[in-house]
Design a protein around this motif. Structure first.
Motif, mmCIF file in Angstrom:
data_model
loop_
_atom_site.group_PDB
_atom_site.id
_atom_site.type_symbol
_atom_site.label_atom_id
_atom_site.label_comp_id
_atom_site.label_asym_id
_atom_site.label_seq_id
_atom_site.Cartn_x
_atom_site.Cartn_y
_atom_site.Cartn_z
ATOM 1 N N PHE A 1 0.805 -1.226 -0.053
ATOM 2 C CA PHE A 1 -0.023 -0.105 -0.053
ATOM 3 C C PHE A 1 0.900 1.325 -0.072
ATOM 4 O O PHE A 1 0.629 2.189 -0.818
ATOM 5 N N LEU A 2 1.874 1.321 0.767
ATOM 6 C CA LEU A 2 2.818 2.249 0.885
ATOM 7 C C LEU A 2 3.541 2.543 -0.426
ATOM 8 O O LEU A 2 3.671 3.763 -0.746
ATOM 9 N N VAL A 3 4.065 1.635 -0.982
ATOM 10 C CA VAL A 3 4.748 1.575 -2.276
ATOM 11 C C VAL A 3 3.669 2.203 -3.422
ATOM 12 O O VAL A 3 3.996 3.227 -4.107
ATOM 13 N N VAL A 4 2.631 1.926 -3.259
ATOM 14 C CA VAL A 4 1.412 2.094 -4.399
ATOM 15 C C VAL A 4 1.243 3.465 -4.233
ATOM 16 O O VAL A 4 1.155 4.465 -5.226
ATOM 17 N N ILE A 5 1.022 3.985 -2.929
ATOM 18 C CA ILE A 5 0.736 5.472 -2.888
ATOM 19 C C ILE A 5 1.909 6.361 -2.979
ATOM 20 O O ILE A 5 1.578 7.344 -3.591
ATOM 21 N N ALA A 6 3.058 5.816 -2.595
ATOM 22 C CA ALA A 6 4.342 6.486 -2.899
ATOM 23 C C ALA A 6 4.317 6.926 -4.497
ATOM 24 O O ALA A 6 4.738 7.953 -5.010
ATOM 25 N N TRP A 7 4.129 5.841 -5.169
ATOM 26 C CA TRP A 7 4.264 5.936 -6.635
ATOM 27 C C TRP A 7 3.230 6.745 -7.225
ATOM 28 O O TRP A 7 3.468 7.771 -8.174
ATOM 29 N N ALA A 8 2.185 6.756 -6.571
ATOM 30 C CA ALA A 8 0.735 7.497 -7.190
ATOM 31 C C ALA A 8 0.920 8.904 -6.984
ATOM 32 O O ALA A 8 0.692 9.966 -7.776
ATOM 33 N N LEU A 9 1.697 9.225 -6.061
ATOM 34 C CA LEU A 9 1.964 10.607 -5.646
ATOM 35 C C LEU A 9 3.194 11.274 -6.262
ATOM 36 O O LEU A 9 3.489 12.336 -6.139
ATOM 37 N N GLY A 10 3.830 10.537 -7.013
ATOM 38 C CA GLY A 10 4.841 10.813 -7.714
ATOM 39 C C GLY A 10 6.370 10.776 -7.117
ATOM 40 O O GLY A 10 7.261 11.450 -7.196
ATOM 41 N N GLY A 11 6.569 9.984 -6.192
ATOM 42 C CA GLY A 11 7.642 9.898 -5.433
ATOM 43 C C GLY A 11 8.141 11.024 -4.532
ATOM 44 O O GLY A 11 7.408 11.730 -3.891
ATOM 45 N N GLY A 12 9.338 11.337 -4.962
ATOM 46 C CA GLY A 12 10.018 12.367 -4.092
ATOM 47 C C GLY A 12 10.040 13.693 -5.101
ATOM 48 O O GLY A 12 11.015 14.478 -4.850
ATOM 49 N N ASP A 13 8.938 13.788 -5.867
ATOM 50 C CA ASP A 13 9.195 14.946 -6.857
ATOM 51 C C ASP A 13 8.905 16.226 -6.299
ATOM 52 O O ASP A 13 8.713 17.114 -6.958
ATOM 53 N N ALA A 14 8.590 16.250 -5.092
ATOM 54 C CA ALA A 14 8.432 17.690 -4.671
ATOM 55 C C ALA A 14 9.716 18.093 -3.465
ATOM 56 O O ALA A 14 10.700 17.323 -3.350
ATOM 57 N N ASP A 15 9.535 19.279 -3.216
ATOM 58 C CA ASP A 15 10.638 19.885 -2.453
ATOM 59 C C ASP A 15 10.430 19.150 -0.967
ATOM 60 O O ASP A 15 9.462 18.775 -0.619
ATOM 61 N N VAL A 16 11.352 19.137 -0.387
ATOM 62 C CA VAL A 16 11.707 18.475 1.249
ATOM 63 C C VAL A 16 10.599 19.282 1.980
ATOM 64 O O VAL A 16 10.745 20.572 2.018
ATOM 65 N N PRO A 17 9.711 18.467 2.873
ATOM 66 C CA PRO A 17 8.899 19.219 3.426
ATOM 67 C C PRO A 17 9.450 20.262 4.712
ATOM 68 O O PRO A 17 10.699 19.874 5.126
ATOM 69 N N PRO A 18 8.946 21.113 5.325
ATOM 70 C CA PRO A 18 9.658 21.870 6.472
ATOM 71 C C PRO A 18 9.755 21.142 7.690
ATOM 72 O O PRO A 18 9.309 19.984 7.876
ATOM 73 N N TRP A 19 10.662 21.511 8.427
ATOM 74 C CA TRP A 19 10.747 20.713 9.724
ATOM 75 C C TRP A 19 9.782 20.214 10.619
ATOM 76 O O TRP A 19 9.840 19.261 11.123
ATOM 77 N N TRP A 20 8.534 21.050 10.573
ATOM 78 C CA TRP A 20 7.433 20.716 11.303
ATOM 79 C C TRP A 20 6.592 19.573 11.010
ATOM 80 O O TRP A 20 5.902 18.801 11.717
ATOM 81 N N VAL A 21 6.945 19.238 9.544
ATOM 82 C CA VAL A 21 6.310 18.104 8.961
ATOM 83 C C VAL A 21 7.039 16.798 9.389
ATOM 84 O O VAL A 21 6.458 15.742 9.753
ATOM 85 N N PHE A 22 8.342 16.969 9.708
ATOM 86 C CA PHE A 22 9.056 15.901 9.954
ATOM 87 C C PHE A 22 8.626 15.488 11.586
ATOM 88 O O PHE A 22 8.431 14.457 11.889
ATOM 89 N N VAL A 23 8.662 16.762 12.407
ATOM 90 C CA VAL A 23 8.070 16.370 13.751
ATOM 91 C C VAL A 23 6.773 15.843 13.887
ATOM 92 O O VAL A 23 6.435 15.099 14.600
ATOM 93 N N LEU A 24 5.812 16.326 12.943
ATOM 94 C CA LEU A 24 4.582 16.061 12.876
ATOM 95 C C LEU A 24 4.425 14.411 12.774
ATOM 96 O O LEU A 24 3.620 13.706 13.189
ATOM 97 N N LEU A 25 5.152 14.070 11.666
ATOM 98 C CA LEU A 25 5.288 12.821 11.292
ATOM 99 C C LEU A 25 6.149 11.697 12.188
ATOM 100 O O LEU A 25 5.801 10.282 11.894
ATOM 101 N N LEU A 26 7.271 12.174 12.809
ATOM 102 C CA LEU A 26 8.065 11.094 13.382
ATOM 103 C C LEU A 26 7.542 11.105 14.964
ATOM 104 O O LEU A 26 8.035 10.015 15.595
#
Length: 166
Positions: free
Chosen positions: A27-52
């Motif tokens: 599921f994670l692989v399919v969703i990551a592929w559907a969203l274009g992988g890492g084709d966007a800018d790296v998110p800001p630091w607060w997204v890292f905190v929110l997710l980690l």
């Protein structure tokens, strides 16, 4: 008391864990592929905190599930105790699965509602998948922890021996 209609077996618990891990990873692989992988800018630091932050919180809560088991009755039939022990372990596995899936779902939601492509899945989903595998797979550590709680009143759960057999 354990159901006499169908008793869960260690093999079924292993199959369930393997299926859930494979489905979640796929599921994670399919969703990551559907969203274009890492084709966007790296998110800001607060997204890292929110997710980690939810990842170790889920690991902590999943570890607390072991403590919720009632010890087996030492005077009960040993076969009933063995069946009940596997059923308890299976129900704990499902609870730990639900708890460990929460950070993965959060990562997927942030991926869809943000403009960060699959970065949230890489940041929060992959570490949560590792925690999920550690908590859900019936390793000897996980089985032994459940057996220790179930055997505190002197009953023999036979849980470790049951999971050692192929």
């Amino acid at each position: 008391m354990a159901s006499t209609d169908h008793a869960t077996t260690p093999s079924e618990v292993r199959s369930f864990a393997l299926l859930q891990l494979a489905l979640t990873a796929g599921f994670l692989v399919v969703i990551a592929w559907a969203l274009g992988g890492g084709d966007a800018d790296v998110p800001p630091w607060w997204v890292f905190v929110l997710l980690l932050v939810p990842v170790p919180l889920a690991a902590y809560l999943a570890e607390q599930v072991w403590l919720r088991a009632e010890p087996l009755d030492a005077d009960a039939d040993p076969d009933d105790n063995r069946r009940e022990a596997v059923d308890v372990y299976a129900s704990h596995t499902v609870r730990r699965l639900w708890i460990c899936e929460a950070p993965i779902i959060l990562a997927v939601l942030v991926s869809f509602f943000g403009n960060h492509a699959a970065w949230p899945i890489l940041i929060g989903g992959l570490p949560a998948l590792v925690v999920l595998a550690f908590e859900v797979w019936p390793s000897m550590r996980n089985v032994s922890m459940t057996a220790a709680v179930l055997e505190t009143d002197g009953a023999d759960s036979g849980l470790v021996e049951g999971f050692r057999r192929p």
